[in-house]
Design a protein around this motif. Sequence first.
Motif, short mmCIF file in Angstrom:
data_model
loop_
_atom_site.label_atom_id
_atom_site.label_comp_id
_atom_site.label_asym_id
_atom_site.label_seq_id
_atom_site.Cartn_x
_atom_site.Cartn_y
_atom_site.Cartn_z
N SER A 28 0.82 -1.21 0.00
CA SER A 28 0.00 0.00 0.00
C SER A 28 0.86 1.26 0.00
O SER A 28 0.55 2.24 -0.70
N LEU A 29 1.93 1.26 0.79
CA LEU A 29 2.82 2.43 0.82
C LEU A 29 3.49 2.66 -0.54
O LEU A 29 3.68 3.80 -0.97
N ILE A 30 3.82 1.58 -1.22
CA ILE A 30 4.40 1.71 -2.57
C ILE A 30 3.39 2.34 -3.52
O ILE A 30 3.74 3.18 -4.36
N CYS A 31 2.12 1.96 -3.41
CA CYS A 31 1.08 2.56 -4.26
C CYS A 31 0.93 4.05 -3.97
O CYS A 31 0.77 4.86 -4.89
N SER B 189 9.70 -1.96 -9.43
CA SER B 189 10.84 -2.68 -8.85
C SER B 189 10.64 -2.91 -7.37
O SER B 189 10.88 -4.02 -6.86
N ALA B 190 10.19 -1.87 -6.67
CA ALA B 190 9.98 -2.00 -5.22
C ALA B 190 8.91 -3.05 -4.92
O ALA B 190 9.06 -3.86 -4.00
N LEU B 191 7.83 -3.04 -5.69
CA LEU B 191 6.73 -3.99 -5.46
C LEU B 191 7.18 -5.42 -5.75
O LEU B 191 6.89 -6.35 -4.99
N LEU B 192 7.90 -5.61 -6.86
CA LEU B 192 8.37 -6.95 -7.22
C LEU B 192 9.32 -7.50 -6.17
O LEU B 192 9.30 -8.69 -5.84
N HIS B 193 10.19 -6.64 -5.63
CA HIS B 193 11.25 -7.10 -4.75
C HIS B 193 10.81 -7.26 -3.31
O HIS B 193 11.40 -8.05 -2.57
N SER C 202 13.59 -3.15 4.26
CA SER C 202 14.79 -2.42 3.83
C SER C 202 14.83 -2.23 2.32
O SER C 202 15.16 -1.15 1.82
N LYS C 203 14.47 -3.28 1.57
CA LYS C 203 14.59 -3.19 0.13
C LYS C 203 13.54 -2.24 -0.47
O LYS C 203 13.84 -1.51 -1.42
N SER C 204 12.32 -2.24 0.06
CA SER C 204 11.32 -1.29 -0.44
C SER C 204 11.76 0.14 -0.16
O SER C 204 11.63 1.02 -1.02
#
Length: 638
Positions: free
Chosen positions: A141-144, A295-299, A388-390
């Motif tokens: 949700s934060l990535i969206c 990229s963030a969502l996939l990872h 961390s990765k996101s």
Amino acid sequence: MQFVQLLIFLILFPLVTALFMLVAKKEIERTWIVKLSAVAVILVTVWLLITTFDKGALYSPAIPAEPVGLVMFILEMLIAVFILYLGIRHRKYHVVALILVQSVMMIFFELTYAHSADITSNLFVDEFSNILALIIGIIGSLICVYSLGYMKHFHEHHATIPDKRNIFFFVMFVFISAMFGLVFANNILWVYFFWEVTTLCSFLLIGYTKTEEATNNAFDALWMNLLGGIAFAGAILWLGMAGNGVMGIDQLLISGKAIALIPAALIGFAGLTKAAQMPFSSWLVGAMVAPTPVSALLHSSTMVKAGVYILVRLAPVFHGTVTGYMLALVGALTFLIASGIAISQSNAKRVLAYSTIANLGLITACAGIGTYEAIWAAILLIVFHAISKSLLFLAVGTVEHRIRSREIDDMNGLIVRMPKIAAMMVIGIAGMFLAPFGMLISKWAAIRAFIDAPFGFIFVVILVFGSAMTVFFWAKWMGKLLTVTSDSKRIEGEVDRSEWAALVSLAGLSFITTLVFPLVSVKLLEPFLMENYGQVAQLSQDNILIMILMLFLILLLPLSILLPHRQHRHLAPYMGGRTTTQDLRFSGSLGVQKKAIMSNYYLIPYFGEAKLRPLGVWICSALIGIMLIATVLRGVVM
């Protein structure tokens, strides 16, 4: 049965949001829909945890297998037709062949064995599902939310790319919906359906820009994951023919290795493709052409987490088998080789990509070993890696829009130009390799698990050397960020508020998770391990106190950056006695002014992609071949 309603909400609500995003043309409409949906998903995910964390595994017989299963099968065929069309249109005939094979297998199963499947509970939730749901719900949700500001600037900077943000957000929310379905599904046929939806979503997001490179990379991701889809379909066919009606994950885990090992190995192969383990790692590196939120969502919260989720879920079947050890070796060697390749990368997103592949390899190794200690370490790795990765991917995306570069060398002195963003990047990097953050603790737990496993010394040696490489590439990146320069202009005020909201939330989440993870271990991990293994792994009281003290000390670093400072006197750098200016210019031969250039060590002759990747592909391919042959032989003997 309140938990059933929550599960259905989390699966269907993002799908409804996705449909609204299709018709929302105005930016203000998209903004409010995304923000309100993100808040709703996060709140319901947390409420699900509060209401179920102390109840063990809860299964729902209330949702019937039919007609839901029939609807899913029809949608699977529609997805297959769509992929078939795209493969023919773009002349990707290997994709056409793979989707035809996979579709024929599932049609055959539906016509011959589907009626004999015995599934009492189609949905469930347990401690592990709750952990994955928190990752999907909060981080996804934060990535969206972050994407609102990022995609606006993305299309401003790439005016030639058609603005299809409504399609972009539609696919993002469908992705989140499919991931919820995958981690809550007990019916293996349902898991397969959601598995295929994630494959399609990743394909669409990687190819979003529709450039030639993006399209080719999207098809690379597609065909590799279709290979995994064929293996998954093979597992379903095997269960139909020889599984005595077993089609639930809970049934598979208690059915005994005579029934479970072959389908588990095939699903494990699918997990390797989804988790981008060698020889299938290239699709995740190629996915870096997509916009940063993809990229963030996939990872962090989708795609690759689906791969390691299914491996960890089936770990009790792998424990003590040749299949499990081959799987663990594939993961361990992927960890070692990908960590080496990351050293040679100067592009920040490629460093993040290879570090993701490496850490997923370590999780895979733990799943292959399959002991209770290894699974404790694997779940901790999943949690801390996701946070961390996101954070790092989103921070790199923000930096890229401001400095017009992804190169690590161009981030020199970022602590001066973008101090708050740089502080968050330091938190993200520290979370990947420094104490007391969870990644380092998880690796310590993995070492303990490997020591106790047969032939564990091999895995310990690989983990030690691989971890040393990770320290090298993270430390040299952190050094560039923290370099203090005197001639840099501050450009941080241009960052969008939606980007700030996501970044600050993820940075805070890094600290909060580290602080409360002993509680997470006690309330979620230990009950899960006790239920599945009859044993638990724990942190000692002394280690918890040391972690809290170190966390407090590390917290002072970013806080000190944000505090007001008096003006300091900047001295010119020392250049071996030569006259030097503030902007790193010095007097060379014959009085000629030269600019000093500082660059990282990349050691390409030793760790270059062209040198190490083919080695990893061949070795891991051979190990997977041995894994499948050993599985078939043992299955025939049993």
